[in-house]
Design a protein around this motif. Structure first.
Motif, short mmCIF file in Angstrom:
data_model
loop_
_atom_site.label_atom_id
_atom_site.label_comp_id
_atom_site.label_asym_id
_atom_site.label_seq_id
_atom_site.Cartn_x
_atom_site.Cartn_y
_atom_site.Cartn_z
N PRO A 181 11.03 9.21 -3.83
CA PRO A 181 10.71 9.72 -2.50
C PRO A 181 9.47 9.06 -1.92
O PRO A 181 8.43 8.96 -2.58
N GLY A 182 9.60 8.57 -0.69
CA GLY A 182 8.47 7.96 -0.02
C GLY A 182 8.13 6.56 -0.45
O GLY A 182 7.15 5.98 0.00
N LYS A 183 8.97 6.00 -1.33
CA LYS A 183 8.70 4.65 -1.83
C LYS A 183 9.86 3.72 -1.51
O LYS A 183 10.97 4.17 -1.21
N GLU A 184 9.59 2.44 -1.59
CA GLU A 184 10.64 1.46 -1.36
C GLU A 184 11.56 1.36 -2.57
O GLU A 184 11.17 1.70 -3.69
N ARG A 185 12.75 0.88 -2.32
CA ARG A 185 13.69 0.66 -3.41
C ARG A 185 13.15 -0.47 -4.29
O ARG A 185 12.76 -1.52 -3.80
N GLU A 186 13.17 -0.23 -5.59
CA GLU A 186 12.63 -1.22 -6.51
C GLU A 186 13.64 -1.60 -7.57
O GLU A 186 14.48 -0.81 -7.98
N PHE A 187 13.51 -2.83 -8.02
CA PHE A 187 14.39 -3.37 -9.04
C PHE A 187 14.12 -2.72 -10.39
O PHE A 187 12.97 -2.45 -10.74
N ALA A 188 15.20 -2.45 -11.14
CA ALA A 188 15.05 -1.92 -12.49
C ALA A 188 15.62 -2.90 -13.53
O ALA A 188 14.92 -3.26 -14.47
N ALA A 189 16.87 -3.32 -13.34
CA ALA A 189 17.49 -4.19 -14.34
C ALA A 189 18.69 -4.88 -13.72
O ALA A 189 19.28 -4.38 -12.76
N THR B 83 11.57 9.33 -12.23
CA THR B 83 12.32 10.15 -11.29
C THR B 83 12.59 9.38 -10.01
O THR B 83 11.67 8.86 -9.37
N ALA B 84 13.86 9.29 -9.65
CA ALA B 84 14.26 8.51 -8.49
C ALA B 84 15.77 8.64 -8.30
O ALA B 84 16.47 9.15 -9.18
N VAL B 85 16.23 8.15 -7.17
CA VAL B 85 17.67 7.94 -7.00
C VAL B 85 17.96 6.53 -7.51
O VAL B 85 17.30 5.57 -7.10
N TYR B 86 18.93 6.44 -8.38
CA TYR B 86 19.27 5.16 -8.98
C TYR B 86 20.53 4.61 -8.32
O TYR B 86 21.54 5.32 -8.21
N TYR B 87 20.45 3.35 -7.91
CA TYR B 87 21.55 2.70 -7.23
C TYR B 87 22.05 1.50 -8.06
O TYR B 87 21.24 0.72 -8.56
N CYS B 88 23.36 1.37 -8.15
CA CYS B 88 23.89 0.15 -8.74
C CYS B 88 24.23 -0.83 -7.62
O CYS B 88 24.47 -0.42 -6.48
N ALA B 89 24.22 -2.09 -7.96
CA ALA B 89 24.45 -3.13 -6.97
C ALA B 89 25.20 -4.28 -7.61
O ALA B 89 25.15 -4.48 -8.83
N ALA B 90 25.90 -5.04 -6.78
CA ALA B 90 26.62 -6.22 -7.24
C ALA B 90 26.34 -7.37 -6.28
O ALA B 90 26.16 -7.15 -5.08
N GLY B 91 26.30 -8.56 -6.83
CA GLY B 91 26.00 -9.71 -5.98
C GLY B 91 26.39 -11.01 -6.65
O GLY B 91 27.12 -11.01 -7.64
N ARG B 92 25.87 -12.08 -6.10
CA ARG B 92 26.27 -13.41 -6.57
C ARG B 92 25.23 -14.05 -7.48
O ARG B 92 25.54 -15.02 -8.17
#
Length: 120
Positions: free
Chosen positions: A39-47, A89-98
């Motif tokens: 909350p209140g922070k930018e989306r950040e890379f995890a893995a 603690t955060a919302v975790y998002y998965c992503a796909a790319g090239r």
């Protein structure tokens, strides 16, 4: 499309495993990754992980505690999270790319997010 699941409430020191299932051609030959946004922070890379699974990349904040893996036969990528702390603690998002990247703007497809809450 990407569908993330596995989030929940866990005590500090506990573990969770997130899953992200892909449909269609999203997963084919794509690199995949996990980001998180508190909350209140930018989306950040995890893995992130390459298509073959041979190359992985971790943020310093999760290195040694989180493990990313994938099962291409199931079109699914996982994030095993151990030794969780309240700052995870955060919302975790998965992503796909090239290509593997720590920048959120470099990824083409995103899942809807799953909430992870770590209590102290």
């Amino acid at each position: 499309q990407l569908q993330a699941s596995g989030g929940g409430l866990v005590q500090a020191g506990g573990s969770l495993r997130l899953s992200c299932a892909a449909s269609g051609s999203t997963f084919s030959r794509a690199v995949t990754g996990w980001f998180r946004q508190a909350p209140g922070k930018e989306r950040e890379f995890a893995a992130s992980i390459s298509w073959s699974g041979g190359t992985t990349l971790y943020a310093d904040s999760v290195k040694g505690r989180f493990t990313i893996s994938r099962d291409n036969a199931k079109n699914t990528v996982y994030l095993q999270m151990n030794s969780l702390a309240p700052e995870d603690t955060a919302v975790y998002y998965c992503a796909a790319g090239r290509r593997l990247s720590t920048s959120a703007t470099s990824w083409d497809y995103w899942g809807q997010g799953t909430q992870v809450t770590v209590s102290s």
